[in-house]
Write a protein that holds these residues in place. Structure first.
Motif, PDB file in Angstrom:
ATOM      1  N   HIS A   5      -8.375   1.133   8.179  1.00 52.17           N
ATOM      2  CA  HIS A   5      -7.138   1.811   8.376  1.00 52.17           C
ATOM      3  C   HIS A   5      -6.113   1.265   7.751  1.00 52.17           C
ATOM      4  CE1 HIS A   5      -3.950   4.466  10.608  1.00 52.17           C
ATOM      5  NE2 HIS A   5      -3.563   4.286   9.125  1.00 52.17           N
ATOM      6  N   THR A   6      -5.569   1.842   6.415  1.00 54.41           N
ATOM      7  CA  THR A   6      -3.855   1.208   6.009  1.00 54.41           C
ATOM      8  C   THR A   6      -3.428   2.004   5.242  1.00 54.41           C
ATOM      9  OG1 THR A   6      -3.968  -1.025   4.219  1.00 54.41           O
ATOM     10  CG2 THR A   6      -5.219   0.768   3.803  1.00 54.41           C
ATOM     11  N   SER A   7      -2.377   1.330   4.879  1.00 52.48           N
ATOM     12  CA  SER A   7      -1.233   2.499   4.836  1.00 52.48           C
ATOM     13  C   SER A   7      -0.544   2.068   3.792  1.00 52.48           C
ATOM     14  CB  SER A   7      -0.234   3.032   5.554  1.00 52.48           C
ATOM     15  OG  SER A   7       0.074   3.104   6.290  1.00 52.48           O
ATOM     16  N   ASP A   8       0.676   2.516   3.218  1.00 54.29           N
ATOM     17  CA  ASP A   8       1.994   2.380   3.191  1.00 54.29           C
ATOM     18  C   ASP A   8       2.362   1.263   1.687  1.00 54.29           C
ATOM     19  OD1 ASP A   8       4.353   4.149   4.531  1.00 54.29           O
ATOM     20  OD2 ASP A   8       2.511   3.616   6.224  1.00 54.29           O
ATOM     21  N   TRP A   9       1.068   1.378   0.704  1.00 53.66           N
ATOM     22  CA  TRP A   9       1.173   0.443   0.067  1.00 53.66           C
ATOM     23  C   TRP A   9       2.547   0.144  -1.200  1.00 53.66           C
ATOM     24  CZ3 TRP A   9      -4.375  -0.165  -2.912  1.00 53.66           C
ATOM     25  CH2 TRP A   9      -5.239   0.234  -1.843  1.00 53.66           C
ATOM     26  N   HIS A  10       3.084   0.787  -0.930  1.00 54.63           N
ATOM     27  CA  HIS A  10       4.774   0.792  -2.333  1.00 54.63           C
ATOM     28  C   HIS A  10       4.252   0.639  -2.982  1.00 54.63           C
ATOM     29  CE1 HIS A  10       6.698   3.825   0.781  1.00 54.63           C
ATOM     30  NE2 HIS A  10       6.107   3.100   1.516  1.00 54.63           N
ATOM     31  N   ILE A  11       3.352   0.829  -3.857  1.00 54.74           N
ATOM     32  CA  ILE A  11       3.044   0.276  -5.661  1.00 54.74           C
ATOM     33  C   ILE A  11       4.380   0.148  -5.877  1.00 54.74           C
ATOM     34  CG2 ILE A  11       1.716  -0.656  -7.124  1.00 54.74           C
ATOM     35  CD1 ILE A  11      -0.363   0.706  -6.095  1.00 54.74           C
ATOM     36  N   GLY A  12       5.056  -0.897  -6.588  1.00 54.33           N
ATOM     37  CA  GLY A  12       5.724  -1.263  -7.393  1.00 54.33           C
ATOM     38  C   GLY A  12       7.622  -0.787  -6.806  1.00 54.33           C
ATOM     39  N   ASP A  41     -17.373   0.221   5.584  1.00 63.53           N
ATOM     40  CA  ASP A  41     -18.208   1.198   4.668  1.00 63.53           C
ATOM     41  C   ASP A  41     -16.956   2.307   3.980  1.00 63.53           C
ATOM     42  OD1 ASP A  41     -21.010   1.176   5.526  1.00 63.53           O
ATOM     43  OD2 ASP A  41     -20.123   1.150   7.906  1.00 63.53           O
ATOM     44  N   VAL A  42     -16.085   2.938   4.241  1.00 66.24           N
ATOM     45  CA  VAL A  42     -14.879   3.170   4.400  1.00 66.24           C
ATOM     46  C   VAL A  42     -13.497   2.305   4.011  1.00 66.24           C
ATOM     47  CG1 VAL A  42     -13.745   5.520   4.078  1.00 66.24           C
ATOM     48  CG2 VAL A  42     -16.326   5.374   4.891  1.00 66.24           C
ATOM     49  N   VAL A  43     -12.859   2.495   2.827  1.00 69.04           N
ATOM     50  CA  VAL A  43     -11.219   2.156   3.640  1.00 69.04           C
ATOM     51  C   VAL A  43     -10.689   3.438   3.247  1.00 69.04           C
ATOM     52  CG1 VAL A  43      -9.479   1.199   2.241  1.00 69.04           C
ATOM     53  CG2 VAL A  43     -11.811   0.185   2.451  1.00 69.04           C
ATOM     54  N   ILE A  44      -9.394   3.656   3.940  1.00 63.60           N
ATOM     55  CA  ILE A  44      -9.034   4.712   4.431  1.00 63.60           C
ATOM     56  C   ILE A  44      -7.054   4.345   3.421  1.00 63.60           C
ATOM     57  CG2 ILE A  44      -7.808   6.281   5.577  1.00 63.60           C
ATOM     58  CD1 ILE A  44      -9.298   7.275   7.286  1.00 63.60           C
ATOM     59  N   VAL A  45      -6.769   5.099   2.666  1.00 61.57           N
ATOM     60  CA  VAL A  45      -5.180   4.901   2.873  1.00 61.57           C
ATOM     61  C   VAL A  45      -4.653   5.652   2.458  1.00 61.57           C
ATOM     62  CG1 VAL A  45      -3.182   3.721   0.241  1.00 61.57           C
ATOM     63  CG2 VAL A  45      -6.430   3.270   0.630  1.00 61.57           C
ATOM     64  N   ARG A  76     -16.960   3.130   0.840  1.00 64.24           N
ATOM     65  CA  ARG A  76     -15.902   3.927  -0.320  1.00 64.24           C
ATOM     66  C   ARG A  76     -14.548   4.245   0.573  1.00 64.24           C
ATOM     67  NH1 ARG A  76     -20.175   8.150  -0.463  1.00 64.24           N
ATOM     68  NH2 ARG A  76     -18.905   9.791  -0.738  1.00 64.24           N
ATOM     69  N   VAL A  77     -13.263   4.287  -0.771  1.00 62.04           N
ATOM     70  CA  VAL A  77     -12.733   4.779  -0.623  1.00 62.04           C
ATOM     71  C   VAL A  77     -11.663   6.004  -0.491  1.00 62.04           C
ATOM     72  CG1 VAL A  77     -10.139   3.801  -1.346  1.00 62.04           C
ATOM     73  CG2 VAL A  77     -12.386   2.592  -2.017  1.00 62.04           C
ATOM     74  N   VAL A  78     -10.877   6.399   0.032  1.00 60.82           N
ATOM     75  CA  VAL A  78     -10.302   7.670   0.641  1.00 60.82           C
ATOM     76  C   VAL A  78      -8.757   7.701   0.524  1.00 60.82           C
ATOM     77  CG1 VAL A  78     -10.162   9.760   2.015  1.00 60.82           C
ATOM     78  CG2 VAL A  78     -12.231   8.721   2.112  1.00 60.82           C
ATOM     79  N   VAL A  79      -7.918   8.315   0.114  1.00 64.97           N
ATOM     80  CA  VAL A  79      -6.794   7.962  -0.511  1.00 64.97           C
ATOM     81  C   VAL A  79      -5.762   9.031  -0.063  1.00 64.97           C
ATOM     82  CG1 VAL A  79      -5.277   6.900  -1.864  1.00 64.97           C
ATOM     83  CG2 VAL A  79      -7.202   5.983  -2.111  1.00 64.97           C
ATOM     84  N   THR A  80      -4.662   9.171   0.453  1.00 63.94           N
ATOM     85  CA  THR A  80      -3.556  10.366   0.364  1.00 63.94           C
ATOM     86  C   THR A  80      -2.707  10.671  -0.073  1.00 63.94           C
ATOM     87  OG1 THR A  80      -3.587  10.568   2.198  1.00 63.94           O
ATOM     88  CG2 THR A  80      -5.384  11.810   2.648  1.00 63.94           C
ATOM     89  N   SER A  81      -1.336  11.360  -0.585  1.00 66.38           N
ATOM     90  CA  SER A  81      -0.870  10.590  -1.602  1.00 66.38           C
ATOM     91  C   SER A  81       0.430  11.271  -0.140  1.00 66.38           C
ATOM     92  CB  SER A  81       0.106  12.124  -1.863  1.00 66.38           C
ATOM     93  OG  SER A  81      -0.917  13.563  -1.306  1.00 66.38           O
ATOM     94  N   GLY A  82       1.530  10.560   0.080  1.00 67.05           N
ATOM     95  CA  GLY A  82       2.445  10.130   0.748  1.00 67.05           C
ATOM     96  C   GLY A  82       3.933  11.127   0.545  1.00 67.05           C
TER      97      GLY A  82
END
Length: 384
Positions: A5-12, A41-45, A76-82
């Motif tokens: 479980h990861t989040s808030d990469w704020h690329i840029g 198995d799964v990365v969450i952003v 597998r990767v699951v990404v949501t928008s913030g």
């Protein structure tokens, strides 16, 4: 199943005018290495993938590289928008991505899970993109949506309806400010201080684990509801907070274990407090020359070009603050108190300087200049 479980990469995002792209790429490479090391198995952003709704081209490149690397590492990767993301821009290529990379930005699809199987059966991933009430209430005219609490409550009702239709273990992903969060743990800069955006913890009842984003420090709201925080330090207020992600294990019955995985910090952040001479001491320079530095100098008077002087020793000095040491009773004196009893122009000027300098009056050289200016004025008045 093992989930990261990861989040808030704020690329840029920039840090006091400096790009963070290279540092973030380094950290995301470390995250990919953890995926391999721990057989994830799964990365969450959980939202705020980008820092802007209109990211530059290099930000898309970094995101694409990171997603492909995580997938190639076996996850597998699951990404949501913030709230920082444009859901349309983040989600436009969702159908073009390779199998195993899921970008969830559609509010109308909240109740439709991404299903990933392990040896115990299916695990349902319900992605809730950031929901601004004023924008998304058009989709559900029969539901009152004035606040984040009301909007997330409805979204979680959709998740629970999906859980009823699709039995099994479940994970919810959201981007919001949940009640119970420690406000010192790195709040996202746009989080409002009132109560309208606070989502009660009970809203998240149901899933085996809830992966949240929106604050930049890790947080355990409950055993099954957590924030991972940002992978980089994006402000000096975050400097003491660890960077990393949650490693979540599910067994046949649901949540089995959660532990923290540290990420490297490419360049440390430090706040140095003292006089300019103390901050520039050989000991401090030796210890922090390669760090991002916030210098809080306590000299009685403001220094000339302090940033220039500091950067000669600290190339990564990003912030300078003047916070003179003064006695508490001196600070509490009002301007009116200082003027009381001042008769001459010289005394009035000295009282003003004491007020704007937190109790420190003019130096001897300044007193000489004040006298010269006042004498010149007297002489000029005499000639009129």
């Amino acid at each position: 199943m093992r989930i990261l479980h990861t989040s808030d990469w704020h690329i840029g995002r920039t840090f006091h005018g400096s790009s963070t792209m290279d540092a973030l790429a380094e950290v995301l490479d470390a995250l990919t290495a953890q995926v391999r090391e721990h057989a994830v198995d799964v990365v969450i952003v959980a939202g705020d993938v980008f820092d802007s709704a209109t990211p530059a081209g290099a930000a898309y490149t970094l995101l694409s590289d990171a997603l492909v690397s995580l997938h190639d590492a076996g996850a597998r990767v699951v990404v949501t928008s913030g709230n920082h993301d444009s859901a349309a821009r983040l989600g436009f290529q969702a159908r073009l991505l390779r199998d195993g990379i899921h970008v969830l930005t559609d509010p109308l699809a909240i109740g439709d899970p991404v299903t990933i199987d392990d040896e115990h059966g299916p695990v349902r991933f319900y992605g809730i993109p950031y929901l601004e009430p004023a924008i998304v209430r058009q989709h559900w005219n029969d539901v009152e949506m004035r606040t984040q609490a009301q909007t997330l409550a409805h979204a979680m009702d959709l998740v629970r309806a999906g859980m009823t239709e699709n039995p099994g273990r479940s994970i919810a992903i959201a981007h919001c400010f949940a009640a119970g969060v420690d406000a010192t743990m790195g709040l996202e800069r746009e989080v409002r201080q009132g109560g309208l955006d606070v989502v009660p913890l009970a809203v998240f009842d149901g899933p085996d684990y809830v992966a949240l984003g929106h604050i930049h420090g890790r947080q355990r709201v409950s055993e099954r509801v957590r924030y991972s925080g940002a992978p980089l330090h994006y402000s000096f207020g975050e400097q003491s907070k660890p960077r990393g992600s949650w490693l979540v294990d599910l067994d046949a019955d649901g949540l089995a274990d959660v532990r923290w995985l540290e990420l490297p910090v490419p360049r440390r952040l430090v706040t140095l407090t003292g006089t300019i001479d103390e901050i520039l001491s050989a000991e401090n320079v030796a210890a922090h020359a390669d760090d991002w530095v916030c210098a809080v100098y306590t000299d009685a008077l403001a220094q000339t070009e302090p940033m220039r002087r500091l950067r000669e020793s600290y190339p990564y000095c990003a912030m300078v603050q003047h916070r003179p040491d003064v006695a508490e009773e001196t600070v509490e004196r009002s301007y009116a108190d200082r003027l009381r009893g001042a008769v001459t122009d010289t005394e009035r000027i000295e009282a003003f300087l004491e007020h704007v300098r937190s109790g420190h009056g003019p130096t001897e050289r300044e007193r000489e200049l004040i006298r010269e200016v006042l004498d010149d004025r007297v002489r000029a008045d005499a000639l009129i």
